[in-house]
Design a protein around this motif. Structure first.
Motif, PDB file in Angstrom:
ATOM      1  N   LEU A 294     -11.209   0.201   4.370  1.00 43.30           N
ATOM      2  CA  LEU A 294     -11.070   1.642   4.609  1.00 43.30           C
ATOM      3  C   LEU A 294      -9.669   2.068   5.019  1.00 43.30           C
ATOM      4  O   LEU A 294      -9.385   3.258   5.111  1.00 43.30           O
ATOM      5  CB  LEU A 294     -12.073   2.085   5.676  1.00 43.30           C
ATOM      6  CG  LEU A 294     -13.521   2.036   5.204  1.00 43.30           C
ATOM      7  CD1 LEU A 294     -14.453   2.434   6.322  1.00 43.30           C
ATOM      8  CD2 LEU A 294     -13.718   2.972   4.023  1.00 43.30           C
TER       9      LEU A 294
ATOM     10  N   ALA B 158       0.865   3.981  -3.129  1.00 46.97           N
ATOM     11  CA  ALA B 158       0.245   5.253  -2.735  1.00 46.97           C
ATOM     12  C   ALA B 158       0.688   6.407  -3.637  1.00 46.97           C
ATOM     13  O   ALA B 158      -0.082   7.305  -3.933  1.00 46.97           O
ATOM     14  CB  ALA B 158       0.572   5.568  -1.274  1.00 46.97           C
TER      15      ALA B 158
ATOM     16  N   TYR C 174     -14.487  12.140  12.455  1.00 45.41           N
ATOM     17  CA  TYR C 174     -14.007  10.784  12.162  1.00 45.41           C
ATOM     18  C   TYR C 174     -14.610   9.767  13.112  1.00 45.41           C
ATOM     19  O   TYR C 174     -14.932   8.647  12.730  1.00 45.41           O
ATOM     20  CB  TYR C 174     -12.481  10.745  12.195  1.00 45.41           C
ATOM     21  CG  TYR C 174     -11.887  11.154  10.871  1.00 45.41           C
ATOM     22  CD1 TYR C 174     -11.884  10.259   9.803  1.00 45.41           C
ATOM     23  CD2 TYR C 174     -11.372  12.419  10.664  1.00 45.41           C
ATOM     24  CE1 TYR C 174     -11.382  10.627   8.580  1.00 45.41           C
ATOM     25  CE2 TYR C 174     -10.864  12.794   9.439  1.00 45.41           C
ATOM     26  CZ  TYR C 174     -10.871  11.896   8.399  1.00 45.41           C
ATOM     27  OH  TYR C 174     -10.379  12.248   7.169  1.00 45.41           O
TER      28      TYR C 174
ATOM     29  N   ARG D 232       0.831  -1.202   0.000  1.00 51.80           N
ATOM     30  CA  ARG D 232       0.000   0.000   0.000  1.00 51.80           C
ATOM     31  C   ARG D 232       0.868   1.256   0.000  1.00 51.80           C
ATOM     32  O   ARG D 232       0.507   2.272  -0.594  1.00 51.80           O
ATOM     33  CB  ARG D 232      -0.935   0.000   1.213  1.00 51.80           C
ATOM     34  CG  ARG D 232      -2.065  -0.994   1.049  1.00 51.80           C
ATOM     35  CD  ARG D 232      -2.876  -1.106   2.324  1.00 51.80           C
ATOM     36  NE  ARG D 232      -3.760  -2.254   2.307  1.00 51.80           N
ATOM     37  CZ  ARG D 232      -5.001  -2.234   1.836  1.00 51.80           C
ATOM     38  NH1 ARG D 232      -5.494  -1.132   1.333  1.00 51.80           N
ATOM     39  NH2 ARG D 232      -5.733  -3.317   1.871  1.00 51.80           N
TER      40      ARG D 232
ATOM     41  N   ARG E  28      -4.165   9.784   4.453  1.00 53.39           N
ATOM     42  CA  ARG E  28      -3.919  11.212   4.393  1.00 53.39           C
ATOM     43  C   ARG E  28      -4.302  11.946   5.684  1.00 53.39           C
ATOM     44  O   ARG E  28      -4.053  13.119   5.814  1.00 53.39           O
ATOM     45  CB  ARG E  28      -4.695  11.834   3.226  1.00 53.39           C
ATOM     46  CG  ARG E  28      -4.451  11.163   1.907  1.00 53.39           C
ATOM     47  CD  ARG E  28      -3.507  11.960   1.034  1.00 53.39           C
ATOM     48  NE  ARG E  28      -3.312  11.340  -0.255  1.00 53.39           N
ATOM     49  CZ  ARG E  28      -2.409  10.387  -0.498  1.00 53.39           C
ATOM     50  NH1 ARG E  28      -1.626   9.955   0.474  1.00 53.39           N
ATOM     51  NH2 ARG E  28      -2.288   9.866  -1.703  1.00 53.39           N
TER      52      ARG E  28
ATOM     53  N   ALA F  52      -7.194   8.557  12.294  1.00 52.97           N
ATOM     54  CA  ALA F  52      -7.343   7.250  11.643  1.00 52.97           C
ATOM     55  C   ALA F  52      -7.720   6.178  12.652  1.00 52.97           C
ATOM     56  O   ALA F  52      -8.660   5.412  12.447  1.00 52.97           O
ATOM     57  CB  ALA F  52      -6.034   6.871  10.951  1.00 52.97           C
TER      58      ALA F  52
ATOM     59  N   PRO G  93      -6.824   2.229   3.468  1.00 53.93           N
ATOM     60  CA  PRO G  93      -6.121   3.190   2.599  1.00 53.93           C
ATOM     61  C   PRO G  93      -6.691   4.607   2.677  1.00 53.93           C
ATOM     62  O   PRO G  93      -5.960   5.565   2.449  1.00 53.93           O
ATOM     63  CB  PRO G  93      -6.336   2.629   1.193  1.00 53.93           C
ATOM     64  CG  PRO G  93      -6.802   1.239   1.372  1.00 53.93           C
ATOM     65  CD  PRO G  93      -7.448   1.159   2.699  1.00 53.93           C
ATOM     66  N   THR G  94      -7.966   4.743   3.012  1.00 51.20           N
ATOM     67  CA  THR G  94      -8.548   6.085   3.056  1.00 51.20           C
ATOM     68  C   THR G  94      -7.996   6.898   4.221  1.00 51.20           C
ATOM     69  O   THR G  94      -8.179   8.097   4.277  1.00 51.20           O
ATOM     70  CB  THR G  94     -10.076   6.052   3.190  1.00 51.20           C
ATOM     71  OG1 THR G  94     -10.395   5.463   4.445  1.00 51.20           O
ATOM     72  CG2 THR G  94     -10.725   5.268   2.089  1.00 51.20           C
ATOM     73  N   THR G  95      -7.334   6.216   5.171  1.00 52.91           N
ATOM     74  CA  THR G  95      -6.825   6.953   6.325  1.00 52.91           C
ATOM     75  C   THR G  95      -5.381   7.403   6.133  1.00 52.91           C
ATOM     76  O   THR G  95      -4.794   7.979   7.032  1.00 52.91           O
ATOM     77  CB  THR G  95      -6.903   6.094   7.604  1.00 52.91           C
ATOM     78  OG1 THR G  95      -6.016   4.978   7.449  1.00 52.91           O
ATOM     79  CG2 THR G  95      -8.292   5.587   7.852  1.00 52.91           C
TER      80      THR G  95
ATOM     81  N   THR H 140     -14.399  -4.448   6.703  1.00 53.67           N
ATOM     82  CA  THR H 140     -14.607  -3.010   6.535  1.00 53.67           C
ATOM     83  C   THR H 140     -13.351  -2.221   6.844  1.00 53.67           C
ATOM     84  O   THR H 140     -12.984  -1.303   6.113  1.00 53.67           O
ATOM     85  CB  THR H 140     -15.738  -2.529   7.465  1.00 53.67           C
ATOM     86  OG1 THR H 140     -16.824  -3.428   7.332  1.00 53.67           O
ATOM     87  CG2 THR H 140     -16.167  -1.132   7.124  1.00 53.67           C
TER      88      THR H 140
END
Lengths: 323, 502
Positions: free
Chosen positions: B48, A55, B22, A51, B54, B60, B50-52, B44
């Protein structure tokens, strides 16, 4: 009537155009997102590494994103077989392989494939498993450990991350070369192997250093040897290898991004060039260091050489471990 | 005082608008996936993760943790309303929860599940805050023999789960243990009972098994029963909130469930699932009307729901203090910490107190949010009972299929689920309880491993289980439970035979 014919003509021309477009489109590469398959459970160190790599990969892949796909199970064989199934050799499916998935798993699972069925894109990581003991125990170095094991055959029990995993091979190889008898207690993974040592239920643990290192820093554990050919400069630069301590064991943990054989050569070339640039990207390298991943780039051209060397080192260890 | 200062700092972190957001997103998502059968917190969080990338590490972790404990809130809803556990930890809630709903008491059942979860969740956060460090060291005292003994104790609880014949329950437990043996044997690294199928190399998945036995089987059963029973049930729904009487009946169960869940949650390996079963058994054992369990008693919902929520708080202890994940969801949180460059381990608390205290603070807030979110929803959920079967069940089927697939992205898991759907349907039809099977399946593999690990440790001596204090006590308790459950079963049978003879 004429009009009708003309229409037919126009439509046919269009179709030919579309068809041709389709053929040319097939030659343009890449035109859709890539997937990087990784064969371990989500959240593990391989997953986290993949990952981190993808990225920031998009700009290097002609603005096509690369997504990590988890295909866990079957001791990594499910992931490898998924990539090798014949439908994934268009260059869009990459595989994050490792010593476990390309050297050990095919033997242990009697699967009919080997590293020769893949083509290397680049090496991503070079690390080493290691042997840990309690800091409050008597083993200050590998020598003391071997000495004790010689005097008390079978008394040292060590936890490993599972029969047939690379830490098991490392410890079994060490025992075979040093001529000592130590007993493996296989566990489900890093967490359990570590807990057994921390709780004092075993005298040593053979495992990946990642989760053990914080306990070394906290003064609870000590690392007596790493199995790799050279010291892992990022993770534990101060721990000597087995070889340095006079025991001829060499087990390098590499990770390579590979694609199945049959991917057109110009696509392999594209991928190799792209990943070379990804591994020159400063931010990616910093991010990899942050997750304690000993990133180590080698170009795809070195694939065969690295694999042959690894095969030569690993096969005797598999034998020593009795697999 | 230091504790209060730390907690104050934690609240300061988690009360910043972005972290609050969050937290809310996490608990909301958690509730939703908890309600949806088959889609669990593990899948789940993986999705999710990868969405954290940034956001800040603390945000996160706050969100991902929210998904986890939120799922425990939501899991009870489907158990109570449609007899399908939303999560593995809500299997026992089906037993009495669904019966309550059939009696028209879905509202109080949902209400006590929400309040019980809130109380237990909050208690376990207090525990996490105050006891994290000492308890993590106690958890290390558990070696292989101790785990085996504890799991024996867990399995002996099977005898308290069933309503019908204890022998049928034991038979189901045996089946569950046998199923758990499928797949790669960790000790010998040899595949077993996999029919040469690579996909079974890691064994039968818990989610496909669970969704098959409960979800798919429930659909099958209802197709057969047609839809009459359903319409009758709709006519009388009594009250939406628990009554004073309900509270009187359940406060003890909630307290005991919280304690149980918290202590079992600290130990690795399905703490939430096992503690919900243990809580049910304890309530049945100490109740003065054990025969009513299984007919819709509120303690049978309150106890296990409190336990599985308390277990989540306990589960964070080894993660934060030792860097050791106690289940799949925790392993993913560990991965999330690492992605943000934080090394989970004994130094995390010293080096990054903001992460720990921020998360603790957010859990207080998150639990309160969940209660506020879930109470008004009860009215809405109860209305779900009015959705006709022909609409509800295709949806259940769809979600089960998605859930089974999404765990490993493996289509074979859907076949496994359908197979167990058929098995579950037949077993139910012939009066076999499914809960003992699930508990035995969860425990079987770990128990076998701990057994063999112990014997390697002891060089083959069985005394290892009886000479170590913790394991000796657990073994004795297990034997006592089993015998005390079996004797009445024998006696009743004899009395029956005598009565028939006389």
């Amino acid at each position: 009537m004429n009009r009708c014919k003309m229409m037919v003509g126009i439509v046919s021309l269009f179709s030919i155009g579309l068809l041709a477009g389709h053929v040319w489109g097939a030659e343009a590469f890449p035109t859709k997102p890539f997937e990087l398959v990784q064969p371990f459970a989500s959240g593990g160190s391989t997953d986290v590494m993949c990952r981190t790599i993808v990225a920031r990969a998009t700009p290097f892949l002609d603005n096509q994103p690369c997504v990590v796909v988890t295909k866990a199970g079957g001791g990594t064989v499910i992931g490898s077989k998924y990539v090798l199934d014949g439908y994934h050799n268009d260059g869009y499916t990459l595989f994050s392989s490792s010593t476990s998935s390309l050297m050990v798993a095919p033997v242990v699972n009697k699967a009919n494939f080997s590293w020769r069925d893949f083509v290397g894109i680049n090496q991503t990581m070079l690390g080493s498993d290691a042997l840990f003991v309690r800091a409050d125990g008597p083993f200050t170095g590998l020598e003391k450990f071997i000495e004790y094991a010689k005097q008390n055959p079978g008394k040292i029990k060590y936890s490993s991350t599972g029969t047939g995993t690379s830490p098991h091979l490392g410890a079994a190889g060490l025992a075979a070369v040093a001529g000592i008898s130590i007993k493996q207690i296989p566990t489900k993974g890093d967490a359990e192997a570590l807990t057994a040592l921390l709780g004092g239920h075993v005298m040593a643990a053979s495992m990946n250093p990642l989760s053990a290192l914080p306990h070394v820093a906290a003064g609870r554990l000590r690392c007596v040897a790493q199995y790799g050919g050279e010291r892992d400069k990022l993770v534990q630069p101060n721990v000597p290898t087995c070889k340095e301590q006079g025991v001829d064991v060499e087990l390098d943990l590499w990770r390579w991004i590979v694609v199945p054989k049959g991917v057109p050569p110009e696509r392999v070339k594209f991928l190799r060039a792209a990943f070379m640039k990804i591994f020159q990207d400063k931010e990616t390298l910093v991010a990899l260091e942050k997750i304690q991943c000993p990133a180590s780039y080698r170009p795809g051209e070195d694939y065969e050489q690295v694999m042959m060397k690894s095969e030569k080192a690993v096969m005797p260890l598999i034998k020593a471990a009795g697999l | 005082m230091e504790l209060l200062a730390n907690l104050y700092q934690g609240f300061q972190i988690c009360l910043s608008p972005i972290n609050l957001l969050y937290c809310f997103v996490g608990v909301l998502l958690g509730t939703v996936i908890g309600v949806l059968p088959g889609i669990g917190p593990g899948a789940t969080i993986a999705l999710l993760l990868p969405t954290t990338f940034r956001v800040s590490p603390v945000a996160a972790i706050i969100m991902l943790a929210g998904i986890y404990y939120g799922a425990m809130y939501g899991g009870s809803t489907t158990s109570i309303l449609v007899n399908i556990p939303g999560e593995a930890a809500s299997v026992v809630t089906c037993i009495d929860g669904y019966k309550m709903a059939r009696k028209g008491r879905a509202g109080p059942a949902l209400g006590i599940a929400a309040f019980g979860s809130f109380i237990a969740g909050t208690l376990s956060i207090v525990g996490l805050m105050v006891l994290a460090v000492p308890l993590s060291n106690i958890a290390l005292k558990f070696g292989f023999p101790e785990y085996f003994a504890i799991m024996c104790l867990g399995l002996s609880i099977v005898s308290y789960l069933g309503r019908g014949s204890i022998f049928k329950s034991l038979l189901m437990a045996a089946l569950g243990v046998s199923l758990s043996f499928v797949g790669m044997d960790v000790v010998a690294a040899k595949p077993r009972f996999d029919f040469g199928l690579l996909v079974l190399g890691d064994g039968v998945g818990l989610i496909p098994l669970l969704m098959g036995l409960f979800g798919i089987a429930e659909v099958f059963t209802n197709i057969e029963e047609k839809t009459q029973a359903r319409e009758i049930l709709l006519t009388r729904i009594k009250g939406l909130l628990p009554t004073v009487r309900d509270w009187k009946d359940s406060w003890g169960a909630i307290t005991r469930g919280s304690l149980l869940g918290f202590s079992l949650g600290i130990l690795p390996g399905g703490g939430a699932v096992v503690s919900s079963f243990v809580s049910y058994a304890v309530e049945k054992k100490i109740s003065n009307h054990p025969e009513k369990f299984g007919t819709g008693v509120i303690e049978g919902v309150a106890g296990p729901e409190a336990a599985n929520n308390a277990a989540t708080g306990g589960g964070f202890i080894p993660l934060f203090v030792l860097g050791i994940p106690s289940n799949v969801a925790m392993a993913l949180l560990l991965g999330a910490l690492m992605i943000h460059g934080l090394q989970p381990g004994p130094l995390l608390l010293q080096q990054h107190p903001d992460i720990f205290w921020g998360t603790v603070g957010s859990m207080y807030i998150g639990n309160a949010m969940l209660l506020l979110l879930n109470l008004p929803l009860i009215g809405l959920w109860v209305k779900l009972l009015k959705v006709p079967y022909k609409i509800l069940f295709p949806m259940v089927l769809l979600f089960c299929l998605i859930g089974a697939y999404s765990e490993n992205n493996n289509a074979f898991d859907m076949l496994v689920m359908l197979f167990f759907g058929l098995v579950g349907y037949l077993l139910r039809k012939y009066g076999y309880e499914l809960a003992p099977l699930v508990l035995a399946f969860v425990l079987g593999r770990q128990m076998e491993q701990a057994f063999r690990q112990s014997l390697i440790l002891s060089d083959g001596s069985f005394w290892v289980f009886f000479t170590r204090p913790i394991s000796a006590v657990a073994m004795a308790l297990a034997a006592f439970l089993l015998v005390s459950a079996l004797i009445p079963a024998f006696r009743k049978k004899r009395e029956k035979i005598e009565a028939e003879a006389g």
